[in-house]
Enzyme design. Structure first.
Site, PDB file in Angstrom:
ATOM      1  N   GLU A   1     -67.212 -25.513 -50.015  1.00  0.00           N
ATOM      2  CA  GLU A   1     -66.707 -26.733 -50.648  1.00  0.00           C
ATOM      3  C   GLU A   1     -65.804 -26.386 -51.817  1.00  0.00           C
ATOM      4  OE1 GLU A   1     -70.204 -30.051 -50.120  1.00  0.00           O
ATOM      5  OE2 GLU A   1     -68.934 -30.206 -51.892  1.00  0.00           O
TER       6      GLU A   1
ATOM      7  N   HIS B   1     -63.180 -33.567 -53.925  1.00  0.00           N
ATOM      8  CA  HIS B   1     -63.873 -32.406 -53.378  1.00  0.00           C
ATOM      9  C   HIS B   1     -63.854 -32.481 -51.858  1.00  0.00           C
ATOM     10  CE1 HIS B   1     -67.320 -35.248 -53.429  1.00  0.00           C
ATOM     11  NE2 HIS B   1     -67.862 -34.481 -52.499  1.00  0.00           N
TER      12      HIS B   1
ATOM     13  N   HIS C   1     -65.595 -31.913 -47.866  1.00  0.00           N
ATOM     14  CA  HIS C   1     -66.832 -32.000 -47.096  1.00  0.00           C
ATOM     15  C   HIS C   1     -66.622 -31.350 -45.733  1.00  0.00           C
ATOM     16  CE1 HIS C   1     -69.530 -35.455 -48.863  1.00  0.00           C
ATOM     17  NE2 HIS C   1     -69.355 -34.441 -49.700  1.00  0.00           N
TER      18      HIS C   1
ATOM     19  N   ASP D   1     -72.976 -36.975 -54.972  1.00  0.00           N
ATOM     20  CA  ASP D   1     -71.581 -37.332 -55.290  1.00  0.00           C
ATOM     21  C   ASP D   1     -71.533 -38.613 -56.122  1.00  0.00           C
ATOM     22  OD1 ASP D   1     -70.792 -35.196 -53.717  1.00  0.00           O
ATOM     23  OD2 ASP D   1     -70.500 -36.433 -51.919  1.00  0.00           O
TER      24      ASP D   1
END
Lengths: 166, 334
Positions: A37, A100, A102, A113
């Site tokens: 990630e 970010h 996934h 999150d």
């Protein structure tokens, strides 16, 4: 740059996302099975005309971050980078949200999150009362908008970008 | 006052055409035609002698000068000169030019006999080649000038390589030379945007190149915008008043001689009315550049410059100042 990703947000206005930012973020997609990630900060410009907000820059993962297959920790170094960008741009470019990745095709946020996004809304400093959150999935980028409120913050999905159609 | 240099640099990267040595595709196309001509002429003798007819080729035009811009409709213009090992007495200029035309005339293309050159246009390709025909004439180069069926067909003294060197010799300082070439490209975009294409209404690019070269006795380290203002002022000041009796009014005329043989006026094809219009447009250009320079807002300055140069000039966004000093929390995602 043409082919911006544009999201019309009722009660706010047009949010424009530059093509070059999308291309950069897509390069962090967790496509092969070992990819970790990634994440960072979304940088943008508040506009007087031709839209309300232009999101056109980001901070990439820093050495002080922690990157795992299903976890990511955003360190304080992002804050230092963002403050430097704000100053050097004569206060034109600033912090407008977070991003970010996934390891799933069409991403959804987790409880971790959501907690991070709420902390950002409550504790971080930014222009106005909204922050934008991108999760970069394997085929789609999704964008949520968080609005700071006295009691419950509001977090809503506002747009989806299909990388396969671009 | 924004100097817009970042925007000018981005604009320049968008519009500039690479030189032959960086542009293999166009270089190959040029070489293909030259090789074909060489092959077609291999058994050709200079009339009345047993000497073979040979030539050497030179680059000319904006490729040679490194001042080219990408063509609007992808119609690339390749400029080549072929200098034959003949004297002006050995060949009549029209005869040699016709020979070149006939050797290149094939079914996949249209070959035109024009006043300064032979033009090869391809039916399915995105380029054309302008081939100027010269006699070496014992190192006293002349160009085969004139249309095919015109009486005005002659060998005309010409210094194509000297012209290229004169332009390249703008400065020994590479930064200054680069700024010069950027300014020439910007003026070509201005011309593309402000004048109708086709016809002689627009000033020829070689005229703009020569005038920019003459104006470039300075170098503005600060910005291309300031450099362009100086060039636009110089061009504007090179016009003179001329009374037009037919129109009963004063007009603006301009005469700029080539700096090398044949030393003729580079604007010779334009009528007085066209030159007067050219002056008017240069005047508007100068006003716009000065307005952009005075403008406090980079957003407004970029809009003015887009009116001058077209939409390839980047728009500076109309950005609000973000007064809140940002602070980003650290955090976890999963």
């Amino acid at each position: 740059m043409t082919n911006e990703w544009e999201i019309e947000v009722h009660g706010y206005g047009l949010v424009r996302i530059s093509k070059s930012l999308i291309e950069h973020l897509l390069s962090y997609r967790q496509i092969n099975s070992s990819a970790a990630e990634s994440g960072g900060v979304l940088i943008g410009k508040h506009l007087n005309s031709n839209g309300t907000l232009l999101i056109d820059d980001y901070t990439p993962p820093q050495p002080s971050d922690r990157q795992g297959r299903y976890e990511y920790y955003r360190s304080d170094d992002h804050n230092r980078l963002v403050q430097k960008i704000w100053q050097e741009s004569q206060r034109k470019s600033t912090y407008v949200g977070l991003w970010h990745t996934h390891a799933e095709p069409i991403p959804n946020y987790s409880s971790v999150d959501k907690r991070d996004w709420n902390i950002a809304l409550n504790k971080s400093m930014y222009e106005g009362d909204r922050l934008f959150y991108f999760i970069v999935g394997q085929t789609h980028i999704r964008c949520w908008m968080g609005t700071k409120r006295a009691v419950f913050n509001k977090i809503e999905l506002i747009g989806e970008y299909n990388a396969n159609l671009a | 006052m924004p100097n817009m240099q970042k925007e000018f640099d981005t604009f320049h990267e968008k519009i500039k055409l690479k030189k032959y040595d960086e542009n293999k595709d166009l270089r190959d196309k040029r070489d293909l035609l030259i090789d074909e001509l060489r092959d077609a002429l291999k058994d050709e003798k200079i009339p009345g002698t047993d000497k073979s007819l040979t030539f050497r080729s030179i680059n000319q035009g904006s490729y040679a000068m490194n001042t080219g811009i990408r063509p609007k409709h992808d119609d690339y213009d390749i400029d080549v000169g072929v200098i034959f090992n003949v004297t002006n007495e050995e060949y009549e200029s029209g005869t040699l030019k016709k020979l070149v035309r006939d050797k290149l005339n094939k079914s996949n293309r249209t070959v035109k006999y024009k006043r300064p050159c032979i033009t090869v246009e391809y039916k399915t390709e995105d380029y054309h080649v302008d081939l100027a025909v010269y006699s070496d004439n014992n190192s006293d180069i002349h160009i085969a000038w004139g249309k095919e069926f015109s009486d005005e067909k002659l060998w005309y003294k010409s210094e194509p390589e000297e012209l290229t060197s004169w332009v390249a010799d703008v400065s020994t300082d590479p930064d200054k030379a680069a700024q010069f070439r950027r300014c020439v490209r910007f003026l070509k975009k201005w011309k593309e945007k402000q004048f109708n294409s086709g016809g002689n209404g627009a000033p020829p690019s070689i005229g703009l190149t020569i005038q920019t070269r003459k104006a470039f006795n300075f170098y503005d380290k600060k910005s291309d915008l300031n450099a362009l203002i100086t060039v636009a002022k110089y061009i504007k000041d090179s016009f003179c008043d001329e009374y037009d009796h037919a129109l009963s009014k004063w007009m603006k005329n301009i005469v700029v001689d080539l700096p090398v043989a044949p030393y003729k006026n580079v604007y010779y094809k334009m009528t007085l009315i066209q030159k007067d219009k050219f002056h008017e447009k240069v005047d508007i250009l100068l006003e716009a550049l000065e307005e952009a320079e005075r403008e406090e807002s980079a957003h407004k300055a970029s809009k003015i410059l887009r009116n001058v140069f077209g939409d390839e000039f980047p728009l500076v966004e109309d950005v609000k100042e973000a007064r809140v000093m940002p602070y980003v929390t650290s955090g976890n995602n999963a």
